[in-house]
Design an enzyme around this catalytic site. Structure first.
Site, mmCIF file in Angstrom:
data_model
loop_
_atom_site.group_PDB
_atom_site.id
_atom_site.type_symbol
_atom_site.label_atom_id
_atom_site.label_comp_id
_atom_site.label_asym_id
_atom_site.label_seq_id
_atom_site.Cartn_x
_atom_site.Cartn_y
_atom_site.Cartn_z
ATOM 1 N N HIS A 8 0.865 -1.198 0.000
ATOM 2 C CA HIS A 8 0.000 0.000 0.000
ATOM 3 C C HIS A 8 0.889 1.231 0.000
ATOM 4 O O HIS A 8 1.945 1.240 0.623
ATOM 5 C CB HIS A 8 -0.895 0.015 1.257
ATOM 6 C CG HIS A 8 -2.076 0.908 1.125
ATOM 7 N ND1 HIS A 8 -2.008 2.252 1.367
ATOM 8 C CD2 HIS A 8 -3.349 0.649 0.751
ATOM 9 C CE1 HIS A 8 -3.190 2.786 1.157
ATOM 10 N NE2 HIS A 8 -4.033 1.846 0.781
ATOM 11 N N ASP A 15 -7.890 -5.455 0.087
ATOM 12 C CA ASP A 15 -8.347 -6.350 -0.982
ATOM 13 C C ASP A 15 -7.934 -7.800 -0.778
ATOM 14 O O ASP A 15 -8.324 -8.664 -1.567
ATOM 15 C CB ASP A 15 -7.800 -5.852 -2.324
ATOM 16 C CG ASP A 15 -8.355 -4.487 -2.666
ATOM 17 O OD1 ASP A 15 -7.566 -3.546 -2.909
ATOM 18 O OD2 ASP A 15 -9.586 -4.337 -2.632
HETATM 19 C C1 SDX Z 1 -6.299 -0.039 -2.854
HETATM 20 O O1 SDX Z 1 -4.532 4.464 -1.997
HETATM 21 C C2 SDX Z 1 -5.443 3.848 -1.373
HETATM 22 O O2 SDX Z 1 -5.834 4.223 -0.279
HETATM 23 C C3 SDX Z 1 -6.036 2.663 -2.106
HETATM 24 C C4 SDX Z 1 -7.037 1.818 -1.323
HETATM 25 C C5 SDX Z 1 -8.312 2.572 -1.055
HETATM 26 O O3 SDX Z 1 -9.041 2.193 -0.107
HETATM 27 O O4 SDX Z 1 -8.646 3.480 -1.830
HETATM 28 O O5 SDX Z 1 -6.470 1.394 -0.095
HETATM 29 C C6 SDX Z 1 -7.449 0.574 -2.128
HETATM 30 O O6 SDX Z 1 -6.072 0.295 -3.974
HETATM 31 C C7 SDX Z 1 -5.415 -1.004 -2.105
HETATM 32 C C8 SDX Z 1 -4.187 -1.479 -2.963
HETATM 33 C C9 SDX Z 1 -4.687 -2.562 -3.912
HETATM 34 N N1 SDX Z 1 -3.634 -2.940 -4.897
HETATM 35 C C10 SDX Z 1 -2.986 -4.098 -4.810
HETATM 36 O O7 SDX Z 1 -3.136 -4.911 -3.900
HETATM 37 C C11 SDX Z 1 -2.053 -4.352 -5.999
HETATM 38 C C12 SDX Z 1 -0.703 -4.880 -5.486
HETATM 39 N N2 SDX Z 1 -0.031 -3.802 -4.751
HETATM 40 C C13 SDX Z 1 0.926 -2.990 -5.482
HETATM 41 O O8 SDX Z 1 0.690 -2.832 -6.836
HETATM 42 C C14 SDX Z 1 1.396 -1.762 -4.708
HETATM 43 O O9 SDX Z 1 1.684 -2.176 -3.438
HETATM 44 C C15 SDX Z 1 0.504 -0.539 -4.647
HETATM 45 C C16 SDX Z 1 0.053 -0.092 -5.988
HETATM 46 C C17 SDX Z 1 -0.696 -0.818 -3.803
HETATM 47 C C18 SDX Z 1 1.312 0.578 -3.986
HETATM 48 O O10 SDX Z 1 2.358 0.858 -4.834
HETATM 49 P P1 SDX Z 1 3.409 2.051 -4.497
HETATM 50 O O11 SDX Z 1 3.047 2.761 -3.276
HETATM 51 O O12 SDX Z 1 3.595 2.855 -5.741
HETATM 52 O O13 SDX Z 1 4.691 1.252 -4.133
HETATM 53 P P2 SDX Z 1 5.771 0.795 -5.161
HETATM 54 O O14 SDX Z 1 5.105 0.246 -6.394
HETATM 55 O O15 SDX Z 1 6.753 1.893 -5.330
HETATM 56 O O16 SDX Z 1 6.423 -0.435 -4.370
HETATM 57 C C19 SDX Z 1 7.464 -0.189 -3.447
HETATM 58 C C20 SDX Z 1 8.328 -1.448 -3.545
HETATM 59 C C21 SDX Z 1 8.725 -1.795 -4.990
HETATM 60 O O17 SDX Z 1 9.967 -2.483 -4.927
HETATM 61 P P3 SDX Z 1 11.318 -1.625 -5.310
HETATM 62 O O18 SDX Z 1 11.116 -1.101 -6.729
HETATM 63 O O19 SDX Z 1 11.400 -0.520 -4.281
HETATM 64 O O20 SDX Z 1 12.430 -2.645 -5.213
HETATM 65 O O21 SDX Z 1 7.565 -2.585 -3.073
HETATM 66 C C22 SDX Z 1 7.383 -3.501 -4.145
HETATM 67 C C23 SDX Z 1 7.659 -2.772 -5.451
HETATM 68 O O22 SDX Z 1 8.135 -3.663 -6.435
HETATM 69 N N3 SDX Z 1 5.987 -3.952 -4.062
HETATM 70 C C24 SDX Z 1 5.577 -5.203 -4.216
HETATM 71 C C25 SDX Z 1 4.189 -5.152 -4.037
HETATM 72 N N4 SDX Z 1 3.807 -3.906 -3.786
HETATM 73 C C26 SDX Z 1 4.922 -3.157 -3.808
HETATM 74 N N5 SDX Z 1 6.230 -6.334 -4.504
HETATM 75 C C27 SDX Z 1 5.481 -7.461 -4.599
HETATM 76 N N6 SDX Z 1 4.139 -7.502 -4.418
HETATM 77 C C28 SDX Z 1 3.468 -6.373 -4.138
HETATM 78 N N7 SDX Z 1 2.137 -6.413 -3.958
#
Ligand code: SDX
Length: 431
Positions: free
Chosen positions: A308, A366
């Site tokens: 998140h 989720d």
């Molecule tokens: C919702 O914003 C909100 O409040 C949203 C929400 C709401 O109520 O409105 O809470 C609802 O959207 C919840 C999130 C649902 N999405 C997912 O579950 C999809 C999987 N999660 C990711 O795509 C990700 O965690 C996000 C999109 C939720 C957040 O992404 P960020 O904040 O842009 O973080 P990032 O992509 O920069 O990740 C930071 C690091 C990265 O690694 P590095 O490049 O630093 O080495 O963490 C890793 C990412 O690769 N990472 C993950 C991961 N999520 C982040 N690695 C593996 N699996 C994951 N799920």
């Protein structure tokens, strides 16, 4: 707006600039950069808005480090256990918990706006049967601005109020009818003698051939899922609604834009993607394979329902959802649900892995919701529409807050331009 009692000093090429800072009632201080470009000729740069406060608000506060979510100051776990969705709607919209009389009046107003203009059924029938319900919701909600002209003038407080009630009241009908159209069953009309969640379940699962009796376990679980998804500060879809409304677009168009944004698998679409992932994993022995893929820098694969932007601790909604999953499946007599088993073992394996713990990646709202929704009888394609039904009150509350802000300006970001500078046109024979 908060008072500025301190400032930040910026030094660019030896020239110092004082930028006012504001201290919130909770959360990080903010640096006011509204005059930065005029004073320095420089923009700030923040794709994804990781360090940007886009507005001030009094509706919802999230402490990502603590894993805390407050709606008008009330913690989500208390609201989920002690309140119910329409009372939370009132709280988000008007800022305080209602008295008994206020709640009864609000519930009556919502109940009496649940029907759709009969002609709107034609919109559903214009879609292919296999259209994703989110495509239908974007279309039908946008089309509401063509049917409810008496509540599109955002300068009229009465029309803003009517549009708010209409959207909260009609979203369950629209989502249920999108489902009914998808499965080829007749539309079921709302009933005024049912509560919000029960009405939605009946519109989804009743058929004209027999009476439908609402299961109180399911309606309580449905109501709690609505409450857990109601609002969440300035997330992507709420920011979309705010940006759309900053141009003066009517409320139905703004909410349709929010639905479109929510659809993405990185946002509201994650509940559908997460259940599909858990089913693809299938058995606990395949968990290491999927964790390895999620950790692989060369593989864009991510664990759905994990991570998140704000929470760097457990999403408090996921905690409540996990408890609810156990309760609902147990009460429904669903024993040893293999998907729930995989989810719990995947959570344990990921949280034990330094990749996830170091990056502070925890289950989000989720991760467990799809397990409950599937046990309730919904197909995965209905998971995000249900999220949209619940989040409508959050979008509307934030929309109302923004358009009543005397400082409202149209949202118009700038850019870091890396393209070609001025060059002359070349005739085709010279290329
Ligand atoms: C919702 O914003 C909100 O409040 C949203 C929400 C709401 O109520 O409105 O809470 C609802 O959207 C919840 C999130 C649902 N999405 C997912 O579950 C999809 C999987 N999660 C990711 O795509 C990700 O965690 C996000 C999109 C939720 C957040 O992404 P960020 O904040 O842009 O973080 P990032 O992509 O920069 O990740 C930071 C690091 C990265 O690694 P590095 O490049 O630093 O080495 O963490 C890793 C990412 O690769 N990472 C993950 C991961 N999520 C982040 N690695 C593996 N699996 C994951 N799920």
């Amino acid at each position: 707006m908060a008072d500025s009692k301190k400032s930040a000093t910026l030094n660019i090429d030896g020239t110092e600039y004082e930028l006012p800072m504001f201290t919130p009632t909770a959360g990080p201080d903010v640096i006011d950069i509204r005059k930065l470009y005029a004073q320095t000729g420089a923009f700030t740069y923040d794709p994804g808005f990781t360090s940007t406060a886009s507005c001030d608000s009094t509706i919802t506060f999230i402490d990502g480090d603590k894993g805390e979510l407050l709606h008008r100051g009330y913690p989500i776990d208390q609201l989920a256990s002690k309140s119910h969705f329409l009372e939370v709607c009132y709280l988000l919209l008007y800022g305080e918990l209602p008295t008994g009389a206020q709640l009864e009046d609000f519930e009556n107003r919502v109940t009496n706006h649940t029907m759709l203009h009969e002609q709107m059924q034609n919109f559903f029938r214009g879609f292919r049967r296999d259209a994703h319900p989110m495509a239908v919701m974007v279309g039908v909600v946008g089309a509401m601005s063509a049917f409810y002209h008496d509540s599109t003038d955002i300068s009229d407080p009465w029309q803003r109020e009517v549009a708010s009630i209409r959207l909260i009241a009609k979203m369950p009908t629209i989502a249920a009818w999108a489902y009914k159209y998808h499965v080829g069953q007749p539309f079921i009309y709302p009933r005024n003698d049912l509560d919000y969640a029960s009405n939605f379940l009946r519109m989804c699962f009743a058929v004209p051939a027999e009476e439908y009796v609402v299961n109180p376990i399911l309606s309580r679980a449905m109501d709690r899922i609505f409450t857990l998804h109601a609002d969440h500060e300035q997330n992507a879809s709420t920011s979309t609604v705010r940006l759309a409304s900053s141009s003066g677009a009517n409320p139905f168009a703004c909410i349709a834009a929010g639905i479109a944004c929510l659809w993405g698998p990185a946002h509201g679409g994650a509940n559908q993607a997460c259940l599909e992932m858990l089913k693809e994993i299938g058995t606990p022995d395949r968990i290491p394979e999927f964790i390895a893929r999620a950790k692989d820098k060369n593989d864009p694969y991510r664990l759905m329902g994990f991570g998140h932007r704000v929470y760097k601790n457990f999403d408090p909604r996921a905690k409540v959802m996990k408890q609810s999953a156990d309760e609902v499946l147990d009460l429904l007599g669903v024993e040893n649900n293999p998907v729930l088993q995989v989810a719990k073992e995947l959570e344990a394996a990921a949280l034990a892995d330094p990749y996830f713990s170091d990056k502070k990646l925890f289950p989000n709202v989720d991760f467990y919701s799809g397990i409950i929704l599937e046990a309730m009888g919904f197909p995965t394609s209905m998971f995000t529409p249900i999220f949209a039904v619940a989040r409508t009150v959050g979008w509307i509350s934030q929309w109302k807050e923004q358009i009543s802000d005397p400082q409202l300006k149209i949202g118009r970001p700038r850019q870091l331009y890396l393209g070609n500078t001025l060059r002359d046109y070349t005739d085709i024979e010279n290329r």
